[in-house]
Design a protein around this motif. Sequence first.
Motif, PDB file in Angstrom:
ATOM      1  N   UNK A 178      23.224  23.834 -54.023  1.00  0.00           N
ATOM      2  CA  UNK A 178      24.722  24.563 -54.580  1.00  0.00           C
ATOM      3  C   UNK A 178      25.775  24.733 -53.279  1.00  0.00           C
ATOM      4  N   UNK A 179      25.087  24.933 -52.193  1.00  0.00           N
ATOM      5  CA  UNK A 179      25.831  24.808 -50.890  1.00  0.00           C
ATOM      6  C   UNK A 179      26.369  23.568 -50.652  1.00  0.00           C
ATOM      7  N   UNK A 180      25.634  22.698 -50.828  1.00  0.00           N
ATOM      8  CA  UNK A 180      25.789  21.261 -50.453  1.00  0.00           C
ATOM      9  C   UNK A 180      27.225  20.713 -51.269  1.00  0.00           C
ATOM     10  N   UNK A 225      29.772  22.006 -51.984  1.00  0.00           N
ATOM     11  CA  UNK A 225      30.751  22.813 -51.510  1.00  0.00           C
ATOM     12  C   UNK A 225      31.035  21.930 -50.321  1.00  0.00           C
ATOM     13  N   UNK A 226      30.129  21.598 -49.258  1.00  0.00           N
ATOM     14  CA  UNK A 226      30.275  20.965 -47.847  1.00  0.00           C
ATOM     15  C   UNK A 226      30.420  19.385 -48.044  1.00  0.00           C
ATOM     16  N   UNK A 227      29.720  18.689 -49.253  1.00  0.00           N
ATOM     17  CA  UNK A 227      29.906  17.379 -49.456  1.00  0.00           C
ATOM     18  C   UNK A 227      31.179  17.020 -50.025  1.00  0.00           C
ATOM     19  N   UNK A 228      31.734  17.955 -50.682  1.00  0.00           N
ATOM     20  CA  UNK A 228      33.489  17.704 -51.168  1.00  0.00           C
ATOM     21  C   UNK A 228      34.139  17.722 -49.969  1.00  0.00           C
ATOM     22  N   UNK A 229      33.909  18.474 -48.984  1.00  0.00           N
ATOM     23  CA  UNK A 229      34.916  18.612 -47.997  1.00  0.00           C
ATOM     24  C   UNK A 229      34.898  17.504 -46.900  1.00  0.00           C
ATOM     25  N   UNK A 230      33.814  16.703 -46.905  1.00  0.00           N
ATOM     26  CA  UNK A 230      33.629  15.831 -45.732  1.00  0.00           C
ATOM     27  C   UNK A 230      34.553  14.546 -45.825  1.00  0.00           C
TER      28      UNK A 230
END
Length: 236
Positions: A227-229, A231-236
């Motif tokens: 679930x955390x991924x 978020x961060x995968x969408x920001x990269x």
Amino acid sequence: MWRRVTSLSHLLSSPKSSPQLTPTSYGPKIWETLSTEVSKKSGGGIFSKERSPFITFVLGGPGSGKGTQCSRIVETYGFTHLSAGDLLRKEITMNSENGAMILDTIAKGKIVPSEVTIKLIRKAIESAENDKFLIDGFPRTEENRIAYERIIGAEPNIVLFFDCPEEVMVKRVLSRNEGRVDDNIDTVKERLKAFRSLNLPVINHYSNKGVLYKIDGTGTEDEIFERVRAVFDAWK
């Protein structure tokens, strides 16, 4: 390179749902634009023309899994993890000027004065070579938040909130057996009480700003990290 994505609406209305993120393209210069805006607001210090750190606040009650997931984020995305609690406990072990006050405050399940915690956070950021930071367990109150933005001169880029039932958090804290002064049932109850009454306004503030992502904190470590991924995968 990190870029902003469309924020989630009604994040607090569905306590068990994890974010469903759809990246939105803002063009190749979005990070440069965001950094410039932060620099203008701060006028120097940590945030300047030469340096504009990417700041992620990580919020959640004691035992919500913040520390464990921060370790995974560091390993996967290269962030520097700054735990407000760890910074304060380090001051205690160093017998610093504020060490005795910090120890007494934490042992009672209370909140250390904002200026003390922010000073430690700022020092840690300034001394690091990295420019991507997870600030774990701060701000815990609206007063913390306002003081941080006043002293640091900027808001966080994103805020993660680990949502977890209290019975799960209590069980996790009492079973981790790390020898911490605040890992006992009475102090845990006080910390949860403080979290309920003081942290919710902070969470609502960042939800209204469109930068908060609520993570379902139940399940296995791997399930939560997926679930955390998102978020961060969408920001990269």
